[in-house]
Design an enzyme around this catalytic site. Structure first.
Site: not given
Ligand code: NAD
Length: 347
Positions: A80, A182-184, A186, A188
């Site tokens: 990292k 959390g439906v961001g 991942v 979604y």
């Molecule tokens: P993102 O920011 O796109 O989605 C996160 C969602 O959670 C957002 O829609 C946000 O509004 C929502 N959120 C924030 N606080 C909240 C709360 N208190 N209650 C409910 N919803 C809330 O992030 P992502 O890329 O979808 O990643 C989600 C998680 O997965 C993170 O912890 C990230 O570290 C982990 N992750 C992601 C990936 C990837 O490929 N993106 C890979 C490994 C791990």
């Protein structure tokens, strides 16, 4: 911080530092382990209160990458980088910093391969690429792996399928109730995968538009953010925040399985023990959410979408192995996952 004491605790490894006061560059590359191949891991570019905080972050995260790569069978070690973001950063300075950082990565002779992480963007990786080939995910328009989220979601779905197989001997997810926090990005894609397999969804988010999309597209029910922990469901899928399994949330849980994408879901190891005691099957986060890493790592070997699908699909077997060993050793799943990696690394 006593760096050598901490590095011994984490079983390091190498630490590389680079600074240039003329442009405000303060960069750390932590290489935790190289047993299975060059270390891979993103570059974090955020502000830190102290150098110790930045070092601590880089070292802890690099170790996490070793475990994620190893449990996924990747030919990589864990690394990292942290580039401390200067206050009042200008775009010109940003470019200078990433250019010199790229040369720094290049000087490590391929032992560390970087990619995007919190605070960095594709354009930064393009600048890094101008100085070294040891960077991935630098330009989605020229055949690089692109957005990792759909692959992370696919891996989480495969992990959920493994959990359903283990817990109920089921080969399908039809009518199972999954609560997604959390439906961001991942969350979604996970909702979409699960909806297509006949699961029913309860979702929450702090972003109303994100919720609405799932309600409209997948017929999901929605609840307020704080209510998600107490929802009666088969599976709770944290896809927003870390540390969501803690003393406050544990008594509320009414699920049989916790399996989601978030990193560091357990606030402390003892919270994994409580899940185990309560017979709630926990899918260790770094094993179930490795799809994005598997995707980007494939660029190094020559990107092939079919191979990525196959490797991410194999998260099913990884998870099943962890669950079975957890049952036979009567040990919480997160400790079993660590043990599997420790055996690979240190035996
Ligand atoms: P993102 O920011 O796109 O989605 C996160 C969602 O959670 C957002 O829609 C946000 O509004 C929502 N959120 C924030 N606080 C909240 C709360 N208190 N209650 C409910 N919803 C809330 O992030 P992502 O890329 O979808 O990643 C989600 C998680 O997965 C993170 O912890 C990230 O570290 C982990 N992750 C992601 C990936 C990837 O490929 N993106 C890979 C490994 C791990």
């Amino acid at each position: 911080m006593d760096i050598f004491k901490f590095s011994d605790e984490l079983r390091y490894g190498e630490l590389h530092l680079k600074s240039n006061p003329d442009i405000g560059l303060h960069a750390i590359v932590a290489i935790h382990n190289l047993k299975f191949g060059p270390a891979i891991g993103g570059t974090r570019f955020i502000e830190y209160d102290s150098t110790d905080d930045a070092l601590f972050d880089a070292m802890r995260l690099a170790r996490g990458m070793t475990y994620k790569a190893a449990i996924s069978g990747l030919p990589h070690g864990g690394g990292k980088a942290v580039v401390i973001r200067p206050k009042g950063l200008t775009e010109e300075q940003r470019e200078q910093i990433f250019s010199e950082f790229g040369a720094f990565v290049g000087s490590l002779n391929g032992n560390y391969i970087t990619c995007e992480d919190s605070g960095t963007r594709v354009s930064d990786m393009n600048v890094v690429k101008s100085q070294t080939d040891h960077v991935l995910g630098y330009d989605p328009d020229s055949g690089s792996s692109g957005d990792p989220s759909p692959l992370t979601a696919l891996g989480v779905r495969r992990g959920i399928e493994a959990a359903a197989k283990f817990r109920w001997d089921r080969d399908d997810l039809q009518d199972l109730k999954v609560a997604i926090q959390g439906v961001g990005h991942v969350g979604y894609y996970l909702a979409k995968e699960l909806h297509n397999l006949g699961a029913s969804l309860i979702v929450t988010d702090i972003n109303d538009a994100a919720i609405q999309r799932c309600v409209t597209e997948f017929g999901a029910e929605s609840v307020a953010p704080d209510a998600i922990y107490g929802v009666e469901c088969d599976i709770f899928a944290p896809c927003a925040l870390g540390a969501v399994i803690n003393d406050k949330t544990l008594p509320q849980l009414k699920c049989d399985i916790v399996a989601g994408a978030s990193n560091n879901q357990l606030l402390e190891t003892r919270h994994g023990a409580i899940l185990h005691e309560r017979n709630i099957l926990y899918a260790p986060d770094y094993a179930i959410n490795a799809g994005g890493l598997i995707n980007v790592a494939q660029e190094f070997a020559g990107y092939d979408a079919d191979i990525v699908q196959e490797k991410v699909g194999a998260i099913f077997d990884t998870m099943l192995n962890i669950f079975e060993r957890s049952a036979s050793e009567n040990t919480q799943t997160d400790i079993v996952a660590d043990r599997i990696v420790d055996e690979m690394l240190y035996n």
